[in-house]
Design a protein around this motif. Structure first.
Motif, short mmCIF file in Angstrom:
data_model
loop_
_atom_site.label_atom_id
_atom_site.label_comp_id
_atom_site.label_asym_id
_atom_site.label_seq_id
_atom_site.Cartn_x
_atom_site.Cartn_y
_atom_site.Cartn_z
N ARG A 56 0.83 -1.20 0.00
CA ARG A 56 0.00 0.00 0.00
C ARG A 56 0.87 1.25 0.00
O ARG A 56 0.57 2.24 -0.69
CB ARG A 56 -0.94 -0.01 1.20
CG ARG A 56 -2.13 -0.93 1.02
CD ARG A 56 -3.16 -0.73 2.11
NE ARG A 56 -2.67 -1.08 3.43
CZ ARG A 56 -2.63 -2.32 3.93
NH1 ARG A 56 -3.07 -3.32 3.21
NH2 ARG A 56 -2.17 -2.54 5.14
N ALA A 57 1.97 1.22 0.75
CA ALA A 57 2.88 2.37 0.79
C ALA A 57 3.52 2.58 -0.58
O ALA A 57 3.66 3.73 -1.04
CB ALA A 57 3.95 2.15 1.85
N ARG A 58 3.90 1.51 -1.26
CA ARG A 58 4.48 1.65 -2.60
C ARG A 58 3.49 2.26 -3.57
O ARG A 58 3.83 3.14 -4.36
CB ARG A 58 4.98 0.29 -3.10
CG ARG A 58 6.31 -0.12 -2.48
CD ARG A 58 6.90 -1.32 -3.19
NE ARG A 58 6.16 -2.54 -2.99
CZ ARG A 58 6.32 -3.37 -1.97
NH1 ARG A 58 7.22 -3.10 -1.05
NH2 ARG A 58 5.61 -4.47 -1.87
N TRP A 59 2.26 1.77 -3.54
CA TRP A 59 1.24 2.29 -4.45
C TRP A 59 0.92 3.75 -4.13
O TRP A 59 0.71 4.57 -5.03
CB TRP A 59 -0.03 1.45 -4.41
CG TRP A 59 0.04 0.30 -5.36
CD1 TRP A 59 0.16 -1.01 -5.03
CD2 TRP A 59 0.03 0.37 -6.78
NE1 TRP A 59 0.23 -1.77 -6.17
CE2 TRP A 59 0.14 -0.95 -7.27
CE3 TRP A 59 -0.06 1.40 -7.69
CZ2 TRP A 59 0.17 -1.25 -8.62
CZ3 TRP A 59 -0.04 1.10 -9.05
CH2 TRP A 59 0.08 -0.21 -9.49
N ALA A 60 0.88 4.10 -2.85
CA ALA A 60 0.61 5.49 -2.48
C ALA A 60 1.73 6.39 -3.00
O ALA A 60 1.48 7.50 -3.48
CB ALA A 60 0.48 5.61 -0.97
N LYS A 61 2.95 5.91 -2.94
CA LYS A 61 4.08 6.69 -3.43
C LYS A 61 3.99 6.86 -4.95
O LYS A 61 4.24 7.95 -5.48
CB LYS A 61 5.38 5.97 -3.06
CG LYS A 61 6.63 6.73 -3.38
CD LYS A 61 7.84 5.98 -2.89
CE LYS A 61 9.12 6.70 -3.25
NZ LYS A 61 10.30 5.93 -2.84
N LYS A 63 1.25 6.79 -6.78
CA LYS A 63 0.11 7.64 -7.09
C LYS A 63 0.30 9.07 -6.60
O LYS A 63 -0.50 9.95 -6.91
CB LYS A 63 -1.17 7.05 -6.48
CG LYS A 63 -1.58 5.74 -7.13
CD LYS A 63 -2.79 5.19 -6.45
CE LYS A 63 -3.19 3.86 -7.05
NZ LYS A 63 -4.35 3.28 -6.38
N GLN A 65 0.24 10.21 -3.44
CA GLN A 65 -0.59 10.60 -2.31
C GLN A 65 0.29 11.10 -1.18
O GLN A 65 1.44 10.71 -1.02
CB GLN A 65 -1.44 9.42 -1.84
CG GLN A 65 -2.45 8.97 -2.87
CD GLN A 65 -3.21 7.74 -2.42
OE1 GLN A 65 -2.91 7.18 -1.37
NE2 GLN A 65 -4.19 7.35 -3.20
N GLN A 66 -0.28 11.99 -0.40
CA GLN A 66 0.48 12.61 0.68
C GLN A 66 0.66 11.69 1.88
O GLN A 66 1.69 11.67 2.51
CB GLN A 66 -0.19 13.90 1.12
CG GLN A 66 -0.20 14.96 0.05
CD GLN A 66 1.21 15.37 -0.35
OE1 GLN A 66 2.12 15.40 0.47
NE2 GLN A 66 1.40 15.68 -1.62
N LYS A 67 -0.39 10.95 2.22
CA LYS A 67 -0.33 10.11 3.42
C LYS A 67 0.26 8.75 3.05
O LYS A 67 -0.45 7.85 2.61
CB LYS A 67 -1.72 9.93 4.01
CG LYS A 67 -2.29 11.18 4.60
CD LYS A 67 -3.62 10.91 5.25
CE LYS A 67 -4.19 12.16 5.86
NZ LYS A 67 -5.48 11.91 6.50
N VAL A 68 1.53 8.61 3.24
CA VAL A 68 2.21 7.35 2.97
C VAL A 68 2.59 6.74 4.30
O VAL A 68 3.34 7.35 5.07
CB VAL A 68 3.46 7.54 2.08
CG1 VAL A 68 4.18 6.24 1.88
CG2 VAL A 68 3.07 8.16 0.75
#
Length: 102
Positions: A56-61, A63, A65-68
């Motif tokens: 999830r952290a990799r995908w947030a990075k 995309k 997104q701010q909240k990683v």
């Protein structure tokens, strides 16, 4: 020539070939069944949670997104005495090696 003897000889050759093929099949089928003896691989719930959070952290990075949510790696600490012992042993080992090179 006796036809009956020729047929028996041919039958014996065919039987030997069938035995050889059966042996090969048994050997090859045994190679693929290693996981069957031990069961499927399993993973603990904690490991699955860590892997999921990291993904999830990799995908947030990716995309943007701010909240990683970062997963801090497990830190392994060594005591000062243990580190000193390793350093001392390394120095002794190098001293012996240099002496052997002379």
């Amino acid at each position: 020539m006796d036809i009956l003897a020729m047929l028996k000889a041919e039958r014996d050759r065919a039987a030997q070939q069938v035995n050889a093929l059966d042996t090969a099949i048994r050997a090859l089928s045994g190679m693929n069944s290693t996981r069957g003896l031990h069961g499927p691989r399993s993973m603990s719930a904690a490991a699955r949670t860590k892997i999921g959070a990291a993904q999830r952290a990799r995908w947030a990075k990716v995309k943007g997104q701010q909240k990683v949510v970062s997963i801090a790696p497990k830190r392994r600490r060594m005591s000062a005495a243990g580190l000193a012992n390793i350093r001392k042993a390394t120095k002794v080992r190098w001293r012996k090696w240099r002496a052997a090179q002379k």
